[in-house]
Motif scaffolding. Structure first.
Motif, PDB file in Angstrom:
ATOM      1  N   UNK A  29       2.323  13.975  -3.816  1.00 44.19           N
ATOM      2  CA  UNK A  29       1.524  13.070  -2.994  1.00 44.19           C
ATOM      3  C   UNK A  29       0.091  13.581  -2.854  1.00 44.19           C
ATOM      4  N   UNK A  30      -0.890  12.668  -2.805  1.00 40.13           N
ATOM      5  CA  UNK A  30      -2.281  13.104  -2.676  1.00 40.13           C
ATOM      6  C   UNK A  30      -2.551  13.727  -1.308  1.00 40.13           C
ATOM      7  N   UNK A  31      -3.486  14.641  -1.299  1.00 39.94           N
ATOM      8  CA  UNK A  31      -3.946  15.216  -0.029  1.00 39.94           C
ATOM      9  C   UNK A  31      -5.384  14.816   0.276  1.00 39.94           C
ATOM     10  N   UNK A  32      -6.117  14.398  -0.762  1.00 33.28           N
ATOM     11  CA  UNK A  32      -7.516  13.996  -0.591  1.00 33.28           C
ATOM     12  C   UNK A  32      -7.699  12.628  -1.242  1.00 33.28           C
ATOM     13  N   UNK A  33      -7.821  11.598  -0.411  1.00 32.69           N
ATOM     14  CA  UNK A  33      -7.825  10.208  -0.866  1.00 32.69           C
ATOM     15  C   UNK A  33      -9.186   9.571  -0.617  1.00 32.69           C
ATOM     16  N   UNK A  34      -9.691   8.859  -1.634  1.00 34.04           N
ATOM     17  CA  UNK A  34     -10.883   8.033  -1.489  1.00 34.04           C
ATOM     18  C   UNK A  34     -10.505   6.582  -1.723  1.00 34.04           C
ATOM     19  N   UNK A  36       0.797  10.379   6.332  1.00 35.62           N
ATOM     20  CA  UNK A  36       0.372  11.760   6.582  1.00 35.62           C
ATOM     21  C   UNK A  36      -0.438  12.344   5.427  1.00 35.62           C
ATOM     22  N   UNK A  37      -1.226  11.508   4.769  1.00 34.35           N
ATOM     23  CA  UNK A  37      -2.216  12.023   3.815  1.00 34.35           C
ATOM     24  C   UNK A  37      -3.342  12.619   4.648  1.00 34.35           C
ATOM     25  N   UNK A  38      -3.609  13.911   4.525  1.00 31.81           N
ATOM     26  CA  UNK A  38      -4.463  14.570   5.520  1.00 31.81           C
ATOM     27  C   UNK A  38      -5.952  14.224   5.448  1.00 31.81           C
ATOM     28  N   UNK A  93       0.817  -1.208   0.000  1.00 26.31           N
ATOM     29  CA  UNK A  93       0.000   0.000   0.000  1.00 26.31           C
ATOM     30  C   UNK A  93       0.855   1.264   0.000  1.00 26.31           C
ATOM     31  N   UNK A  94       1.961   1.236   0.736  1.00 23.99           N
ATOM     32  CA  UNK A  94       2.851   2.409   0.725  1.00 23.99           C
ATOM     33  C   UNK A  94       3.364   2.674  -0.680  1.00 23.99           C
ATOM     34  N   UNK A  95       3.730   1.611  -1.371  1.00 21.04           N
ATOM     35  CA  UNK A  95       4.216   1.768  -2.741  1.00 21.04           C
ATOM     36  C   UNK A  95       3.135   2.377  -3.636  1.00 21.04           C
ATOM     37  N   UNK A  96       1.907   1.868  -3.522  1.00 20.05           N
ATOM     38  CA  UNK A  96       0.808   2.386  -4.339  1.00 20.05           C
ATOM     39  C   UNK A  96       0.571   3.867  -4.074  1.00 20.05           C
ATOM     40  N   UNK A 137      -6.323   2.782   4.435  1.00 24.21           N
ATOM     41  CA  UNK A 137      -6.458   4.112   5.024  1.00 24.21           C
ATOM     42  C   UNK A 137      -5.544   4.280   6.235  1.00 24.21           C
ATOM     43  N   UNK A 138      -5.300   3.186   6.951  1.00 23.25           N
ATOM     44  CA  UNK A 138      -4.386   3.270   8.084  1.00 23.25           C
ATOM     45  C   UNK A 138      -2.965   3.551   7.597  1.00 23.25           C
ATOM     46  N   UNK A 139      -2.567   2.897   6.491  1.00 25.83           N
ATOM     47  CA  UNK A 139      -1.254   3.180   5.906  1.00 25.83           C
ATOM     48  C   UNK A 139      -1.213   4.625   5.400  1.00 25.83           C
TER      49      UNK A 139
END
Length: 241
Positions: A25-30, A47-49, A15-18, A40-42
């Motif tokens: 880096x993304x700031x808003x992830x779905x 620090x994806x906000x 997941x970190x690699x993905x 989501x825990x990864x």
């Protein structure tokens, strides 16, 4: 992980690699089909906000209370246009009735400069090193043929193209484990296979019991190995006028 559900080390690395494929880096992830919130825990640890998980049914088991679970249909995402700069699913596309419709929705809620990512297992490549490979082959083949669509990752680039996504990239990664224990992906997957095949009745309970015992014995001897290929596809939404 410092709190919440323990994420298998092999999955956490994956997941970190993905999540580092996006630049910047993304700031808003779905996360669509977020399950118990492992990805989501990864993402939190990276620090994806802003992190949102979506599930169709009220079975959400968040790994950490700071997640924002949403109940909704992946084919009709309940978000406005351009809400996220990264939309990802992992092992959810195989359950979606009309995958192209989902990918169109993912592109809609993703910013034009963001990324839509699919991450799906190729069940044909699921391998356990065990003492009785013939029995393992029968069981894994039965799961592959009757379970979720393990070919969907191979179809993802074409589905993305049909959905209007552009600049499509394809990656294949192999998840590998040498330990068979409750906190590992291989252990969890063996339970999924056992539960599934007991429900469909294609393999006898005795064969399944012997397969699980073989896994434990192989691990105790130090000869255990688990591998699984994952297809990861990335696409950008079409520019909107």
């Amino acid at each position: 992980m410092t709190d919440g559900l323990q994420v298998p080390a092999s999955l956490a690395q994956h997941y970190r690699w993905i999540l580092t494929l996006a630049s910047p880096p993304p700031t808003r992830l779905l996360d669509v089909g977020a399950g118990d919130g492992r990805l989501l825990q990864v993402a939190r640890d990276l620090r994806i906000p802003h992190r949102v998980g979506l599930e169709r049914k009220r079975r959400w088991r968040p790994a950490n209370p700071d997640f924002a679970p949403t109940i909704g249909d992946a084919q009709r995402l309940p978000f406005p246009n351009d809400t996220f700069d990264c939309v990802v699913e992992n092992e959810s596309l195989e359950w979606i009735k009309v995958p192209v419709r989902y990918l169109q929705e993912a592109a809609r809620v993703c910013t034009p400069t963001g990324l839509v990512i699919t991450d799906d297992s190729d069940w044909d490549t699921l391998v356990y090193a065990v003492r009785d490979p013939a029995r393992a082959r029968r069981i894994l083949r039965a799961f592959c043929d009757t379970g979720p669509n393990g070919w969907i990752g191979r179809a993802a680039p074409s589905l993305m193209r049909q959905a209007g996504l552009r600049d499509i990239q394809v990656h294949v990664r192999v998840i590998t484990e040498r330990e068979f224990a409750p906190h590992t992906l291989g252990f969890h997957q063996a339970q999924v296979i056992d539960d599934w095949l007991r429900s469909v009745g294609d393999i006898t309970p005795t064969q399944l019991d012997d397969f699980r015992a073989d896994l434990h014995h192989t691990a105790q001897r130090g000869d255990y190995l688990f591998t699984l290929n994952r297809y990861i596809c990335l696409g950008q939404p079409a520019q909107r006028s």
